[in-house]
Design an enzyme around this catalytic site. Structure first.
Site, short mmCIF file in Angstrom:
data_model
loop_
_atom_site.label_atom_id
_atom_site.label_comp_id
_atom_site.label_asym_id
_atom_site.label_seq_id
_atom_site.Cartn_x
_atom_site.Cartn_y
_atom_site.Cartn_z
N MET A 1 0.83 -1.22 0.00
CA MET A 1 0.00 0.00 0.00
C MET A 1 0.86 1.27 0.00
O MET A 1 0.61 2.20 -0.75
CB MET A 1 -0.91 0.03 1.24
CG MET A 1 -2.07 -0.94 1.18
SD MET A 1 -3.30 -0.51 -0.06
CE MET A 1 -4.08 0.91 0.69
N LYS B 1 -13.84 7.25 7.38
CA LYS B 1 -13.32 5.99 6.80
C LYS B 1 -13.83 4.78 7.59
O LYS B 1 -14.16 3.74 7.01
CB LYS B 1 -11.78 6.00 6.79
CG LYS B 1 -11.15 4.69 6.26
CD LYS B 1 -11.53 4.43 4.83
CE LYS B 1 -11.16 3.13 4.19
NZ LYS B 1 -10.47 2.08 4.80
N ALA C 1 -2.25 0.25 11.72
CA ALA C 1 -2.86 1.06 12.79
C ALA C 1 -2.48 0.49 14.16
O ALA C 1 -2.12 -0.68 14.28
CB ALA C 1 -4.37 1.05 12.63
N ARG D 1 -40.83 -0.93 32.25
CA ARG D 1 -39.71 -0.32 32.99
C ARG D 1 -40.21 0.41 34.22
O ARG D 1 -39.61 0.38 35.28
CB ARG D 1 -38.93 0.65 32.07
CG ARG D 1 -38.18 -0.04 30.94
CD ARG D 1 -37.48 0.97 30.02
NE ARG D 1 -36.40 1.66 30.70
CZ ARG D 1 -36.34 2.98 30.91
NH1 ARG D 1 -37.31 3.75 30.45
NH2 ARG D 1 -35.32 3.51 31.54
N HIS E 1 -17.27 4.21 6.45
CA HIS E 1 -17.16 3.63 5.11
C HIS E 1 -16.99 2.12 5.23
O HIS E 1 -17.65 1.33 4.56
CB HIS E 1 -15.96 4.26 4.37
CG HIS E 1 -15.52 3.50 3.14
ND1 HIS E 1 -14.80 2.31 3.21
CD2 HIS E 1 -15.71 3.72 1.82
CE1 HIS E 1 -14.57 1.87 2.00
NE2 HIS E 1 -15.11 2.70 1.13
N ASN E 2 -16.10 1.71 6.12
CA ASN E 2 -15.85 0.28 6.27
C ASN E 2 -17.04 -0.46 6.88
O ASN E 2 -17.32 -1.59 6.50
CB ASN E 2 -14.59 0.05 7.14
CG ASN E 2 -13.32 0.24 6.34
OD1 ASN E 2 -13.31 0.97 5.34
ND2 ASN E 2 -12.24 -0.40 6.75
N SER F 1 -9.19 4.73 0.81
CA SER F 1 -9.88 3.49 0.44
C SER F 1 -9.66 3.16 -1.03
O SER F 1 -9.57 4.05 -1.86
CB SER F 1 -11.38 3.61 0.69
OG SER F 1 -12.02 2.44 0.25
N GLY F 2 -9.60 1.87 -1.28
CA GLY F 2 -9.49 1.41 -2.66
C GLY F 2 -8.53 0.26 -2.83
O GLY F 2 -8.29 -0.20 -3.95
N GLU G 1 -19.24 -1.02 4.16
CA GLU G 1 -18.60 -2.08 3.34
C GLU G 1 -18.95 -3.46 3.91
O GLU G 1 -19.32 -4.38 3.16
CB GLU G 1 -17.08 -1.83 3.37
CG GLU G 1 -16.21 -2.89 2.75
CD GLU G 1 -14.71 -2.55 2.95
OE1 GLU G 1 -14.30 -1.44 2.59
OE2 GLU G 1 -13.98 -3.41 3.48
C1 6PG Z 1 -10.61 -0.06 1.87
C2 6PG Z 1 -10.78 -1.27 2.72
C3 6PG Z 1 -9.55 -1.50 3.54
C4 6PG Z 1 -9.44 -2.91 4.09
C5 6PG Z 1 -10.42 -3.22 5.16
C6 6PG Z 1 -10.74 -4.68 5.27
O1 6PG Z 1 -11.42 0.83 2.04
O2 6PG Z 1 -9.69 -0.01 1.05
O3 6PG Z 1 -11.86 -1.10 3.58
O4 6PG Z 1 -9.51 -0.53 4.51
O5 6PG Z 1 -9.47 -3.82 3.06
O6 6PG Z 1 -9.84 -2.79 6.36
O7 6PG Z 1 -11.34 -4.86 6.48
P1 6PG Z 1 -11.56 -6.24 7.16
O8 6PG Z 1 -10.25 -6.99 7.10
O9 6PG Z 1 -11.96 -5.90 8.54
O10 6PG Z 1 -12.62 -6.93 6.36
#
Ligand code: 6PG
Length: 472
Positions: A14, A183, A77, A446, A186-187, A129-130, A190
């Site tokens: 990367m 981000k 990270a 409650r 975003h994940n 991302s990508g 995803e």
């Molecule tokens: C991106 C992906 C990238 C990564 C993920 C995979 O946007 O390019 O999201 O960040 O491939 O972290 O996440 P997992 O391993 O938790 O599925």
């Protein structure tokens, strides 16, 4: 000595790809990695037009950069980021900028911003991302934090990012750790979309008995229309990949245990922490967890054997409905993630521009899809949209597809085909669009057992009743 515009620390695939992308766009750039081989690979892989330099020590690396230095961290990270910061900050000068481009936890970024600010240094968290190809050819980039530092790197980010209709897939995402937060969400989205696609695959192979060649055709057709997206496109291609070790297809040989690195879990934790409902993302996270219990699942499947799956009456119609269900459940997952960003923006004073978020997700990133164009239009009309489902044009799409989502969810449920994502997308939609939920009863319970009080529909105030225990 010639000075370089940018520096990258961490020359894994990367890091190297991002570095070459920056160099391709006319910026000179130095790289550093603890692994000497990676430094050598960097030099070997560079073209003669690129102004790229591999450096052997952090001192040489820092000395090679023009000031204010602009250093991009491409390291895993967590602890590695702190380790690099510990080593490099003593070598830097006032005003230098350190940019963390990994999937860092946003609270870590906040801590690092404060720490570096106390040393007169800028620290920024940016989401990239990508995947490997995106880093090399044009990712979607989500920068946040210090505006002054952002302005200095903005031209480079715009140059290296993906483009849609000539517009760069990068924009300022807000204050502090907003870049990492966007981000992270975003994940989370995803995760949800991948879960939903896997369920559509299961329904088509078990419900309609489609083989991989037929699945390829279905996904190809889907990708050629309104469902066009990166994840549908790669799924199409996966169904064509033959296995090197057997006669069959690779996808059939892959063990059904899903991995995860944590960003999905963070998204769910965050939603719980700040009070936003994102059930399809939650279920996608927990469904990966459940998948890991393979041995137990095998035992349970023997104990609770299922009836034979009833064939759909009309296969073509069934495939169409599954496609529409997937489309709508995907839309609902985006809605949940975007609603989380709205809440987080208030909670943390990020000032996240939602319109720009969907704009820069249209290209380069893993969740890019033509659907985002429609969201972009929705935010163009109303910048303060709290949930994408409230937009009039989006509601028309939803109304068109909701019956397919219901039919698909019903088919899966009645045939015992696991469909956690599809069911929760529908469940969320039904709850979100219900004027009167039955939680009046929860409030009564409650108050009954814990005197937790309740509000009334007919008058202001907070009430407690003395509940009568029936004598039986
Ligand atoms: C991106 C992906 C990238 C990564 C993920 C995979 O946007 O390019 O999201 O960040 O491939 O972290 O996440 P997992 O391993 O938790 O599925």
């Amino acid at each position: 000595m010639e000075k370089y515009n940018y520096g990258v620390i961490g020359l894994g695939v990367m890091g190297r790809n991002l570095l070459y992308n920056i160099a391709d766009n006319g910026f000179s750039i130095a790289g550093f990695d603890l692994d000497e081989q990676k430094i050598k690979d960097l030099q070997d892989g560079a073209t003669s037009e690129m102004k790229v330099k591999g450096t052997q020590t952090l001192q040489d690396f820092v000395a090679a950069l023009e000031t204010p230095r602009k250093i991009i961290l491409m390291v895993p990270a967590g602890k590695p980021v702190d380790a690099v910061l510990g080593n490099i900050t003593p070598l830097l000068s006032d005003g230098d900028i350190v940019i963390d481009a990994g999937n860092s936890y946003f609270k870590d970024t906040e801590r690092r911003i404060a720490d570096l600010a106390s040393k007169n240094l800028h620290f920024m968290g940016i989401g990239v991302s990508g995947g490997e190809q995106g880093a090399r050819r044009g990712p979607s980039i989500m920068p946040g934090g210090d505006l002054e530092a952002f302005k200095l790197i903005q031209p480079m980010l715009e140059a290296i990012s993906a483009k849609v209709n000539g517009e760069a897939c990068t924009a300022y995402m807000g204050k502090s750790s907003a870049g990492n937060y966007v981000k992270m969400v975003h994940n989370g989205i995803e995760y949800a979309i991948m879960q939903l696609i896997s369920e559509a695959y299961d329904l088509l192979r078990k419900g309609a008995n489609l083989n991989n060649d037929q699945l390829y055709q279905v996904f190809k057709e889907w990708n050629n229309g309104e469902m066009n997206s990166f994840l549908i496109e790669i799924t199409r291609d996966i169904f064509q990949q033959k296995d090197d070790l057997t006669d069959g297809y690779l996808v059939d040989q892959i063990l059904d245990k899903a991995g995860a690195k944590g960003t999905g879990k963070w998204t769910s934790e965050q939603a719980m922490e700040i009070g936003t409902s994102i059930p399809t993302i939650d279920i996608a996270v927990t469904s990966r967890i459940l998948s890991a219990y393979k041995e137990e699942r095998v035992k349970a499947s023997q104990l609770y054997s299922k009836n034979e799956i009833a064939s759909p009456e009309n296969t073509e119609q069934f495939i169409k409905e599954v496609g529409e269900a997937l489309y709508l459940a995907t839309l609902i997952s985006y809605a949940q993630g975007l609603a989380l960003l709205v809440k987080a923006s208030e909670e943390y004073q990020f000032e996240i521009p939602l319109k720009d978020v969907v704009k820069i997700w249209r290209g380069g990133c893993i969740i890019r899809s033509v659907l985002l164009e429609k969201f972009y239009l929705a935010y163009t009309k109303d910048i303060n949209l709290s949930n994408i489902l409230l937009d009039k044009d989006i509601s028309e799409i939803v109304k068109n597809k909701i019956s397919s989502l219901r039919k698909t969810a019903a088919f899966a449920a009645s045939n015992g085909i696991s469909s956690l994502g599809i069911q929760t997308a529908l469940g969320y939609f039904d709850a979100y669009t219900t004027e009167s939920l039955p939680v009046n009863l929860i409030q009564a319970q409650r108050d009954y057992f814990g005197a937790h009080t309740y509000q009334r529909t007919d008058r202001e105030g907070v009430f407690h009743a003395s509940w009568q225990t029936a004598n039986n």
